[in-house]
Enzyme design. Structure first.
Site, mmCIF file in Angstrom:
data_model
loop_
_atom_site.group_PDB
_atom_site.id
_atom_site.type_symbol
_atom_site.label_atom_id
_atom_site.label_comp_id
_atom_site.label_asym_id
_atom_site.label_seq_id
_atom_site.Cartn_x
_atom_site.Cartn_y
_atom_site.Cartn_z
ATOM 1 N N ARG A 1 -25.477 -35.174 -14.617
ATOM 2 C CA ARG A 1 -26.309 -35.558 -13.471
ATOM 3 C C ARG A 1 -26.011 -34.717 -12.224
ATOM 4 O O ARG A 1 -26.913 -34.152 -11.609
ATOM 5 C CB ARG A 1 -26.088 -37.041 -13.150
ATOM 6 N N THR B 1 -15.352 -31.158 -6.814
ATOM 7 C CA THR B 1 -15.728 -32.479 -6.263
ATOM 8 C C THR B 1 -15.682 -33.518 -7.385
ATOM 9 O O THR B 1 -16.219 -34.603 -7.232
ATOM 10 C CB THR B 1 -17.163 -32.454 -5.689
ATOM 11 N N SER B 2 -15.047 -33.157 -8.502
ATOM 12 C CA SER B 2 -15.125 -34.042 -9.670
ATOM 13 C C SER B 2 -13.895 -34.955 -9.777
ATOM 14 O O SER B 2 -13.965 -36.131 -9.404
ATOM 15 C CB SER B 2 -15.330 -33.202 -10.924
ATOM 16 N N ARG B 3 -12.803 -34.442 -10.301
ATOM 17 C CA ARG B 3 -11.554 -35.195 -10.347
ATOM 18 C C ARG B 3 -10.406 -34.209 -10.150
ATOM 19 O O ARG B 3 -10.434 -33.098 -10.710
ATOM 20 C CB ARG B 3 -11.377 -35.916 -11.696
ATOM 21 N N GLU C 1 -4.142 -37.826 -5.379
ATOM 22 C CA GLU C 1 -4.833 -38.372 -4.205
ATOM 23 C C GLU C 1 -4.597 -39.860 -3.999
ATOM 24 O O GLU C 1 -4.757 -40.371 -2.896
ATOM 25 C CB GLU C 1 -6.344 -38.105 -4.299
ATOM 26 N N HIS D 1 -12.175 -37.294 -0.813
ATOM 27 C CA HIS D 1 -13.021 -38.008 -1.783
ATOM 28 C C HIS D 1 -14.203 -38.700 -1.083
ATOM 29 O O HIS D 1 -14.409 -39.903 -1.221
ATOM 30 C CB HIS D 1 -12.194 -39.030 -2.581
ATOM 31 N N GLN D 2 -14.932 -37.900 -0.314
ATOM 32 C CA GLN D 2 -16.051 -38.461 0.436
ATOM 33 C C GLN D 2 -17.405 -37.966 -0.075
ATOM 34 O O GLN D 2 -18.436 -38.271 0.520
ATOM 35 C CB GLN D 2 -15.915 -38.130 1.931
ATOM 36 N N ALA D 3 -17.379 -37.202 -1.192
ATOM 37 C CA ALA D 3 -18.648 -36.609 -1.663
ATOM 38 C C ALA D 3 -19.695 -37.695 -1.923
ATOM 39 O O ALA D 3 -20.875 -37.500 -1.688
ATOM 40 C CB ALA D 3 -18.408 -35.782 -2.915
HETATM 41 P P1 NAI Z 1 -22.199 -36.844 -16.248
HETATM 42 O O1 NAI Z 1 -21.552 -37.634 -17.322
HETATM 43 O O2 NAI Z 1 -23.648 -37.007 -15.971
HETATM 44 O O3 NAI Z 1 -21.955 -35.279 -16.531
HETATM 45 C C1 NAI Z 1 -20.733 -34.763 -16.971
HETATM 46 C C2 NAI Z 1 -21.045 -33.526 -17.809
HETATM 47 O O4 NAI Z 1 -19.801 -32.922 -18.181
HETATM 48 C C3 NAI Z 1 -21.800 -33.848 -19.107
HETATM 49 O O5 NAI Z 1 -22.928 -33.027 -19.233
HETATM 50 C C4 NAI Z 1 -20.765 -33.568 -20.186
HETATM 51 O O6 NAI Z 1 -21.354 -33.102 -21.408
HETATM 52 C C5 NAI Z 1 -19.926 -32.494 -19.528
HETATM 53 N N1 NAI Z 1 -18.621 -32.323 -20.159
HETATM 54 C C6 NAI Z 1 -17.835 -33.257 -20.722
HETATM 55 N N2 NAI Z 1 -16.731 -32.695 -21.229
HETATM 56 C C7 NAI Z 1 -16.840 -31.363 -20.976
HETATM 57 C C8 NAI Z 1 -16.021 -30.244 -21.271
HETATM 58 N N3 NAI Z 1 -14.867 -30.377 -21.952
HETATM 59 N N4 NAI Z 1 -16.430 -29.011 -20.870
HETATM 60 C C9 NAI Z 1 -17.609 -28.864 -20.203
HETATM 61 N N5 NAI Z 1 -18.428 -29.895 -19.908
HETATM 62 C C10 NAI Z 1 -18.042 -31.118 -20.296
HETATM 63 O O7 NAI Z 1 -21.327 -37.105 -14.952
HETATM 64 P P2 NAI Z 1 -21.778 -36.911 -13.433
HETATM 65 O O8 NAI Z 1 -22.426 -38.154 -12.944
HETATM 66 O O9 NAI Z 1 -22.484 -35.617 -13.289
HETATM 67 O O10 NAI Z 1 -20.347 -36.830 -12.717
HETATM 68 C C11 NAI Z 1 -19.474 -35.744 -12.950
HETATM 69 C C12 NAI Z 1 -18.115 -36.099 -12.398
HETATM 70 O O11 NAI Z 1 -18.204 -36.158 -10.970
HETATM 71 C C13 NAI Z 1 -17.614 -37.503 -12.782
HETATM 72 O O12 NAI Z 1 -16.925 -37.470 -14.002
HETATM 73 C C14 NAI Z 1 -16.715 -37.886 -11.650
HETATM 74 O O13 NAI Z 1 -15.393 -37.572 -12.029
HETATM 75 C C15 NAI Z 1 -17.151 -36.997 -10.508
HETATM 76 N N6 NAI Z 1 -17.623 -37.755 -9.355
HETATM 77 C C16 NAI Z 1 -17.058 -37.513 -8.134
HETATM 78 C C17 NAI Z 1 -17.488 -38.205 -7.008
HETATM 79 C C18 NAI Z 1 -16.925 -37.924 -5.657
HETATM 80 O O14 NAI Z 1 -17.187 -38.689 -4.694
HETATM 81 N N7 NAI Z 1 -16.159 -36.861 -5.453
HETATM 82 C C19 NAI Z 1 -18.505 -39.253 -7.119
HETATM 83 C C20 NAI Z 1 -19.094 -39.381 -8.434
HETATM 84 C C21 NAI Z 1 -18.634 -38.665 -9.516
#
Ligand code: NAI
Length: 330
Positions: A154, A232-234, A263, A295-297
């Site tokens: 997403r 911005t992920s983890r 964090e 962590h404000q994204a």
């Molecule tokens: P999502 O589940 O829609 O997309 C994650 C993508 O990563 C999927 O297409 C999946 O196939 C792929 N993936 C999984 N394992 C992989 C690998 N080994 N190599 C390459 N790609 C791989 O998740 P979404 O909603 O896009 O969120 C992504 C991340 O963003 C979340 O897991 C979360 O950790 C982080 N996040 C951070 C926020 C923030 O405020 N900083 C807020 C919301 C999410």
């Protein structure tokens, strides 16, 4: 349902109370994080609502189950902080908010990139002090640059689309490539090729055993000199020690972080009167080419409304049917 919300901030309370007018759950807000020391506050609550850094491990789950908890409602999308196996063993259902505003996170990744590149944060301070010199503010055109996106779910897909709008070439790596992204001109390649060819790398995959330290010393050795890295992920996706070496050697030209491996001890708190004990984080703060947000994204009004709405709906679904489409399974 009676729900105990842990790690609750005034903004959580305000959005949850507003959305709850439609649901009528019994909400109790607790400021502390859910952990070994605070878990007793959840006694008598069938629903427990937690956020990204509450460590819901086997021991906490055991105490929650003893106190009558049947549901852990994560008010976030990531669930790496919950021991799902232990939850299943205790017959506790775990639900989450899979998407609340992927735009918010993708846009924040772009904000980090733009601010670092054009040094907006430094320019802001200079101009306020009457310093209009441009030395040290030199940026680069994004147009024509190659951007590598790891994880095109997403958030990654939206980030890719925005960067396409800047006139960038888009490379991506994902276990499950997206046809929609391909149709928008994103080219899928193996991770190593992405690292070798990208001027900018942005991480949008979840934290799993497989992706932990996906950016380590080896990955950095493949990357271009002066690469821009955005996470911005983890935090656990990046080996911070290796990244600090990369910053010192000039391998990393810019580093934009909204997340950090450790964090949990820092973010979401006001520590401005305290000495930061984490030397690795403190070192990161010393680099002029590093921009960190706490962590404000996700932190937009749209996202907070959606988080409250989906969380309360998840609880209602579980209460009414014993099931929830946003349940997290092993
Ligand atoms: P999502 O589940 O829609 O997309 C994650 C993508 O990563 C999927 O297409 C999946 O196939 C792929 N993936 C999984 N394992 C992989 C690998 N080994 N190599 C390459 N790609 C791989 O998740 P979404 O909603 O896009 O969120 C992504 C991340 O963003 C979340 O897991 C979360 O950790 C982080 N996040 C951070 C926020 C923030 O405020 N900083 C807020 C919301 C999410």
């Amino acid at each position: 349902m009676k729900i105990a919300l842990f790690n609750s901030k005034p903004y959580d309370e305000s959005f949850f109370l507003r959305e709850n007018e439609r649901f009528g759950h019994e909400l109790s807000f607790f400021e502390p994080q859910l952990n070994e020391d605070t878990v007793r506050l959840a006694e008598g609550f069938p629903g427990v609502c937690v956020f990204v850094n509450d460590p819901v491990d086997a021991s906490v789950l055991e105490k929650l189950a003893a106190g009558g908890a049947r549901l852990i409602a994560l008010r976030c999308s990531g669930f790496n902080n919950v021991d799902l196996q232990a939850a299943a063993a205790k017959r506790i259902t775990v639900v989450r908010v899979p998407a609340y505003s992927p735009h918010a996170v993708a846009e924040h990744a772009v904000a980090l990139l733009l601010a670092m590149n054009r040094k907006t944060h430094r320019a802001y301070n200079r101009v306020r002090e009457g310093n209009f010199a441009l030395d040290g503010l030199l940026g680069f055109d994004l147009y024509g640059k190659t951007v590598g996106v790891i994880g095109t779910g997403r958030i990654g897909a939206i980030f890719a689309r925005i960067m396409k709008g800047f006139g960038c070439e888009l490379l991506a790596h994902d276990k499950y490539p997206s046809q929609a992204c391909r149709e928008e001109g994103v080219v899928y390649v193996e991770k190593d090729e992405l690292l070798q060819r990208s001027d900018i790398v942005s991480l949008h995959c979840p934290l799993t055993v497989e992706t932990r330290h996906i950016i380590d010393a080896n990955a950095l050795s493949l990357m271009r000199q002066g690469v821009t890295l955005i996470n911005t992920s983890r935090g656990g996706l990046v080996d911070t020690i290796a990244v600090i070496k990369g910053l010192k050697s000039g391998k990393i030209g810019y580093l934009g972080l909204d997340v950090y491996e450790e964090e949990e001890e820092l973010f979401f708190k006001d520590l401005s009167d305290e000495v930061i004990q984490d030397d690795i984080f403190a070192r990161l703060l010393t680099f002029p080419n590093v921009l960190i947000t706490g962590h404000q994204a996700y932190f937009t009004g749209t996202a907070l409304s959606n988080i409250a709405q989906t969380t309360l709906q998840n609880v209602a679904d579980f209460e009414n049917t014993g099931q929830c489409e946003n349940a997290v399974t092993l």
